[in-house]
Design a protein around this motif. Structure first.
Motif, PDB file in Angstrom:
ATOM      1  N   ILE A 176       0.961  -0.927   0.090  1.00 40.57           N
ATOM      2  CA  ILE A 176      -0.290  -0.426  -0.156  1.00 40.57           C
ATOM      3  C   ILE A 176       0.396   1.371   0.051  1.00 40.57           C
ATOM      4  N   PHE A 234       0.974   4.151  -2.724  1.00 39.58           N
ATOM      5  CA  PHE A 234       0.760   5.590  -2.920  1.00 39.58           C
ATOM      6  C   PHE A 234       1.864   6.678  -2.820  1.00 39.58           C
ATOM      7  N   ALA A 250      -4.235   3.885  -2.693  1.00 41.74           N
ATOM      8  CA  ALA A 250      -3.815   3.990  -1.689  1.00 41.74           C
ATOM      9  C   ALA A 250      -4.389   3.928   0.289  1.00 41.74           C
TER      10      ALA A 250
END
Lengths: 126, 417
Positions: free
Chosen positions: B191, B195, B216
């Motif tokens: 994640i 991002f 994200a």
């Protein structure tokens, strides 16, 4: 008579709205709240942070602090306090003191948006 | 909101749980996705008529499973299953069904689905692409756009990644505590990468890639709802929110990077910052610091400062020192050097980064910082060499343009001198 209007929605859905969609919903609602405000019928309005920001204090002989929102279904929402605290710990302590020697639970949730509104004319039960 | 927009949002938010559960039933990613797709088509038909079900995920799981079983049974010529209209009205049918769908598995279903995308053999970009396709349900076209590659190339990339994870044999039993923690760590890392993929983009493509950051954040929220007592997941979400809060201030009208200290802080998103602070406060209560929490705390120090000169650089220096110990990396040391330059001056910072020249020999930001420190020390010729190197290593036009500004300043200085 004072009424509380409590907002329920699927937060995964609401959180996935774009800013434009979110603004559109708020703008639509503001038409109503503006009217209520001119009629002096609008008290405080609050939008809460997502439940992931919540902490729950479960009362008992020893209060237990749990991360996350209040998730039980066998208890019902019966009231709320709005406290202005410098830290989360201070708010949790306030909840602990409020619930001393009681059962039940308090969910401590930061407020994202707050508008105090006007002091409503009537009192509960009137 | 129109019916369609509402249904679309509901399908999107139900997707991880529904596909995760269908995967547990079928143990086959393609079949699970196909069943979910079919359930969505039926939802688009019945929900506008019957109204939204009380529990959209449970409805989709049930209809998706029925569809797949139906397909199997059609071969066997057995009796038809009840049509989904029977379960799509507003009575309590769904909640009973939801219970039968053993919602206790919900958490591990979603975690498994995310974890499958984090197969260690997959390069980071493929992990991210797979998660966006499978968990988030973005179309191949949308993902291709975000990665700035052709749709065909992305299609191929995802197909390849899928076939690799299909042969990976992720166990379907409920994971033990250690295994669960490992999965959680891998998913959090993915994640974070997702991002950064959106965040590190700049220039004209920033608007194309911002959805990666939003996705994200959505996944980090999902993860924290599933694991509400994990301080590192609180830290991760806080970190993403605090960084994303600066999005509007990060690029100027020409699409060029605006440094943190030059940003218009009024453009920072105060709601996201407040939520980030709240999450850090929750995490700190656990007294189990970790890299995401520390990085979030660093971002929080910046967010606290109303003006750049109010920044508590010695706090940032200390936080980076902790991060250097828990998660040593040349990039962390480089970031610490920025704080050191503010607290102790450019000479101290330059001494700190001398050792990094080798590990960061191909790193744009190393030469950017080195050049800036040399420039502050008045060593203009050396600064120019560092800046030239930085430009050669720049990934985006905005990065290069930013360094060119420094070079122009050096030029002007040498002309006036």
């Amino acid at each position: 008579m004072l009424y509380a209007i409590l907002c329920y929605h699927d937060e995964a859905v609401v959180n996935s709205w774009t800013k434009e969609e979110d603004d559109a919903v708020l703008a639509k609602r503001r038409v109503v709240t503006d009217r209520l405000a001119t009629q002096k019928k609008l008290g405080p309005v609050a939008r809460l942070m997502p439940t992931t920001a919540a902490t729950t204090v479960r009362n008992g002989r020893e209060a237990v602090v749990i991360d996350g929102p209040f998730a039980e279904t066998k208890e019902q929402l019966l009231g709320f306090y709005l406290v202005d605290c410098g830290t989360l710990q201070e708010a949790i302590d306030a909840a602990r003191q409020l619930g001393r020697d009681e059962t039940g639970a308090f969910e401590v949730r930061p407020v994202r948006y707050f508008a105090p509104g006007t002091q409503p004319g009537s009192q509960p039960g009137e | 909101m129109t019916d369609l927009a509402w249904i679309d949002a509901a399908l999107r938010s139900a997707r991880p749980q529904a596909v995760g559960a269908l995967l547990r039933y079928f143990r086959d990613l393609d079949r699970a996705e196909e069943a979910f797709q079919e359930a969505c088509l039926r939802a688009l038909k019945t929900w506008p008529v019957n109204g939204p079900p009380r529990d959209p995920a449970a409805w989709l799981i049930l209809v998706g499973r029925n569809f797949a079983l139906d397909e199997t049974r059609r071969f066997r010529r057995t009796e038809e299953l009840p049509p989904e209209d029977m379960i799509s009205d507003r009575d309590d049918a769904e909640s009973d069904l939801a219970e039968r769908l053993d919602s206790a598995h919900y958490r591990d279903d979603v975690l498994r689905l995310l974890f499958i995308c984090c197969h260690p053999d997959l390069p980071a970009t493929q992990q991210i692409a797979l998660a966006l396709r499978i968990v988030s349900g973005l179309t191949v076209k949308e993902i291709a756009r975000a990665f700035l590659v052709s749709e065909a190339a992305m299609e191929q990339r995802i197909t390849r990644a899928k076939s690799r994870v299909a042969s990976a044999d992720v166990p379907f039993e409920t994971p033990g505590a250690v295994e669960r923690a490992e999965r959680l760590g891998a998913v959090a890392a993915m994640i974070y990468l997702l991002f950064n993929e959106g965040y590190s983009a700049s220039g004209g493509d920033v608007h194309v890639r911002a959805p990666l950051c939003e996705e994200a954040i959505r996944l980090a929220r999902l993860l924290l709802r599933l694991f509400p007592a994990e301080p590192e997941i609180m830290g991760l979400l806080a970190l993403l929110l605090l960084q994303h809060a600066r999005t509007s201030a990060r690029l100027d009208a020409n699409g060029e990077i605006v440094l943190l200290e030059d940003q218009d802080r009024r453009l920072w998103d105060r709601d996201m910052i407040a939520e980030g602070f709240a999450l850090i406060e929750k995490a700190v209560r656990h007294r189990r610091p970790g890299p995401y929490q520390i990085q979030a705390a660093i971002a929080a120090v910046h967010a606290h400062a109303g003006r750049p000169e109010d920044t508590d650089w010695s706090e940032i220096d200390q936080l980076y020192a902790v991060l250097e110990r828990t998660q040593p990396s040349p990039v962390v040391s480089l970031n610490r050097a920025v704080a050191v330059s503010k607290v102790k001056g450019p000479a101290a910072a330059l001494a700190l980064i001398e050792d990094l020249a080798k590990p960061l020999a191909g790193y744009f930001h190393f030469f950017g910082l080195r050049g800036a420190l040399l420039m502050q020390l008045g060593r203009h010729d050396e600064a120019r060499v560092a800046f030239d190197r930085a430009i050669a290593l720049a990934h985006t036009p905005a990065e290069a343009a930013h360094i060119r500004q420094h070079l122009d300043r050096l030029m002007q200085d040498s002309q006036t001198a």
